[in-house]
Design a protein around this motif. Structure first.
Motif, PDB file in Angstrom:
ATOM      1  N   ASP A 132      -1.667 -57.330  11.288  1.00  0.00           N
ATOM      2  CA  ASP A 132      -2.128 -57.869  10.019  1.00  0.00           C
ATOM      3  C   ASP A 132      -0.980 -57.968   9.011  1.00  0.00           C
ATOM      4  O   ASP A 132      -0.841 -58.976   8.302  1.00  0.00           O
ATOM      5  CB  ASP A 132      -3.249 -56.978   9.481  1.00  0.00           C
ATOM      6  CG  ASP A 132      -4.122 -57.682   8.460  1.00  0.00           C
ATOM      7  OD1 ASP A 132      -4.430 -58.865   8.657  1.00  0.00           O
ATOM      8  OD2 ASP A 132      -4.493 -57.042   7.456  1.00  0.00           O
ATOM      9  N   ARG A 133      -0.154 -56.931   8.950  1.00  0.00           N
ATOM     10  CA  ARG A 133       1.008 -56.956   8.038  1.00  0.00           C
ATOM     11  C   ARG A 133       1.987 -58.055   8.432  1.00  0.00           C
ATOM     12  O   ARG A 133       2.537 -58.759   7.566  1.00  0.00           O
ATOM     13  CB  ARG A 133       1.710 -55.593   8.052  1.00  0.00           C
ATOM     14  CG  ARG A 133       0.968 -54.497   7.303  1.00  0.00           C
ATOM     15  CD  ARG A 133       1.839 -53.272   7.125  1.00  0.00           C
ATOM     16  NE  ARG A 133       2.123 -52.631   8.406  1.00  0.00           N
ATOM     17  CZ  ARG A 133       1.386 -51.654   8.943  1.00  0.00           C
ATOM     18  NH1 ARG A 133       0.293 -51.238   8.326  1.00  0.00           N
ATOM     19  NH2 ARG A 133       1.729 -51.120  10.097  1.00  0.00           N
ATOM     20  N   ARG A 134       2.222 -58.223   9.724  1.00  0.00           N
ATOM     21  CA  ARG A 134       3.143 -59.261  10.193  1.00  0.00           C
ATOM     22  C   ARG A 134       2.597 -60.655   9.899  1.00  0.00           C
ATOM     23  O   ARG A 134       3.358 -61.570   9.551  1.00  0.00           O
ATOM     24  CB  ARG A 134       3.408 -59.073  11.678  1.00  0.00           C
ATOM     25  CG  ARG A 134       4.226 -57.814  11.994  1.00  0.00           C
ATOM     26  CD  ARG A 134       4.143 -57.439  13.456  1.00  0.00           C
ATOM     27  NE  ARG A 134       4.702 -58.471  14.321  1.00  0.00           N
ATOM     28  CZ  ARG A 134       4.529 -58.490  15.644  1.00  0.00           C
ATOM     29  NH1 ARG A 134       3.793 -57.561  16.231  1.00  0.00           N
ATOM     30  NH2 ARG A 134       5.082 -59.445  16.358  1.00  0.00           N
ATOM     31  N   ILE A 135       1.296 -60.824  10.021  1.00  0.00           N
ATOM     32  CA  ILE A 135       0.687 -62.114   9.678  1.00  0.00           C
ATOM     33  C   ILE A 135       0.860 -62.400   8.191  1.00  0.00           C
ATOM     34  O   ILE A 135       1.229 -63.519   7.801  1.00  0.00           O
ATOM     35  CB  ILE A 135      -0.808 -62.111  10.073  1.00  0.00           C
ATOM     36  CG1 ILE A 135      -0.951 -62.177  11.598  1.00  0.00           C
ATOM     37  CG2 ILE A 135      -1.545 -63.286   9.426  1.00  0.00           C
ATOM     38  CD1 ILE A 135      -2.357 -61.912  12.098  1.00  0.00           C
ATOM     39  N   ASP A 136       0.606 -61.395   7.340  1.00  0.00           N
ATOM     40  CA  ASP A 136       0.772 -61.587   5.895  1.00  0.00           C
ATOM     41  C   ASP A 136       2.222 -61.923   5.549  1.00  0.00           C
ATOM     42  O   ASP A 136       2.483 -62.796   4.697  1.00  0.00           O
ATOM     43  CB  ASP A 136       0.334 -60.326   5.148  1.00  0.00           C
ATOM     44  CG  ASP A 136      -1.170 -60.155   5.118  1.00  0.00           C
ATOM     45  OD1 ASP A 136      -1.888 -61.131   5.389  1.00  0.00           O
ATOM     46  OD2 ASP A 136      -1.627 -59.029   4.815  1.00  0.00           O
ATOM     47  N   ALA A 137       3.171 -61.244   6.193  1.00  0.00           N
ATOM     48  CA  ALA A 137       4.581 -61.508   5.910  1.00  0.00           C
ATOM     49  C   ALA A 137       4.966 -62.923   6.326  1.00  0.00           C
ATOM     50  O   ALA A 137       5.683 -63.628   5.595  1.00  0.00           O
ATOM     51  CB  ALA A 137       5.458 -60.478   6.625  1.00  0.00           C
TER      52      ALA A 137
END
Length: 269
Positions: free
Chosen positions: A136-141
């Protein structure tokens, strides 16, 4: 097979119909479009009238931004345009949420209900596993960088393969997922939908026969949602699927197609 455009508010919904006989309305997930139902439609055959459409922000549906639009009203407009009084309704994920809300708001329009890994309005916030939280964090980044191809690739792992199972799905399913979701990622915002009363505490009001399916590789809160529906709806059956994630129908997962076909045959007409 017919491909039509139906008006609903400021949207011109892309609708596709094939077959004849008992109507089945299909509402897609929020990472796909109406093409995701093709394996299921092929399995059901021409004796079923399969009706699917692209919701706002997906596929070929055209729209102007419009606050206060309603996924439920859009579904009703599709049924009305096809002169369908009541239908079996099949929804996956976001489409499952719309199917639930449609059933609660217009119980006379839904004869039976199939929910694949449904989202549910008012559901408790998910407690993401560390792997999922990292994805999820990688998608947001990637989204912050404007790298939609990377967002698409990572979302394919989450929603198609299942977290931690990157590359599991077949090349055909992956190519179609990436095409459908890439189009949705680039689409204009359709506007804020109208608020709908939370369905989570009201599921017992659903009285139609209901089939709920969820894959064992899906996110944990999707399994929780499926079990909550099955425990809340009086006439509900839960099928927990093996070796598949969030979009079993897109993958042509045999157990999924067979379970839905049996249910549709039992409740058609």
């Amino acid at each position: 097979m017919t491909h039509e455009t139906g008006a609903s508010g400021r949207a011109r919904l892309a609708v596709e119909v094939s077959g004849s006989g008992a109507p089945v309305l299909m509402i897609h997930a929020g990472v796909t479009d109406r093409r995701s139902w093709s394996p299921l439609i092929d399995h059901l055959g021409s004796a079923i009238r399969s009706i699917r459409y692209d919701t706002r922000g997906f596929g070929e549906t055209e729209y102007d931004p419009e606050d206060g639009w309603s996924p439920v009203s859009d579904a009703v407009e599709v049924l009305d345009a096809e002169a369908v009084d009541a239908s079996i309704v099949i929804g996956c994920s976001m489409g499952g949420r719309a199917a639930i809300d449609l059933t609660l708001a217009h119980p006379d329009r839904v004869g039976a209900l199939v929910l694949i890994a449904p989202s549910i309005g008012g559901a408790p916030a998910p407690d993401l596993a560390p792997l999922v939280a990292d994805l999820d964090r990688r998608i947001d980044a990637a989204d912050d960088r404007g790298d939609l191809d990377e967002v698409n690739r990572l979302q394919a792992e989450v929603w198609l393969d299942g977290p931690g199972h990157a590359g599991r799905a077949t090349p055909g399913a992956r190519a179609l997922f990436l095409e459908m979701n890439r189009r949705a990622l680039a689409a204009a915002d359709p506007g804020d939908p109208a608020p709908i009363k939370a369905a989570w505490p009201r599921l017992a009001a659903i009285t139609v026969p209901t089939l709920v399916l969820v894959g064992d590789l899906d996110l944990a809160h999707m399994g929780r949602n499926a079990r909550h529906v099955a425990a809340s709806v009086r006439d509900a059956e839960l099928v927990e699927l093996s070796d598949v994630a969030h979009l079993p129908h897109l993958e042509g997962h045999p157990e999924t197609l067979q379970a839905i076909a049996r249910f549709v045959a039992a409740h058609a007409g």
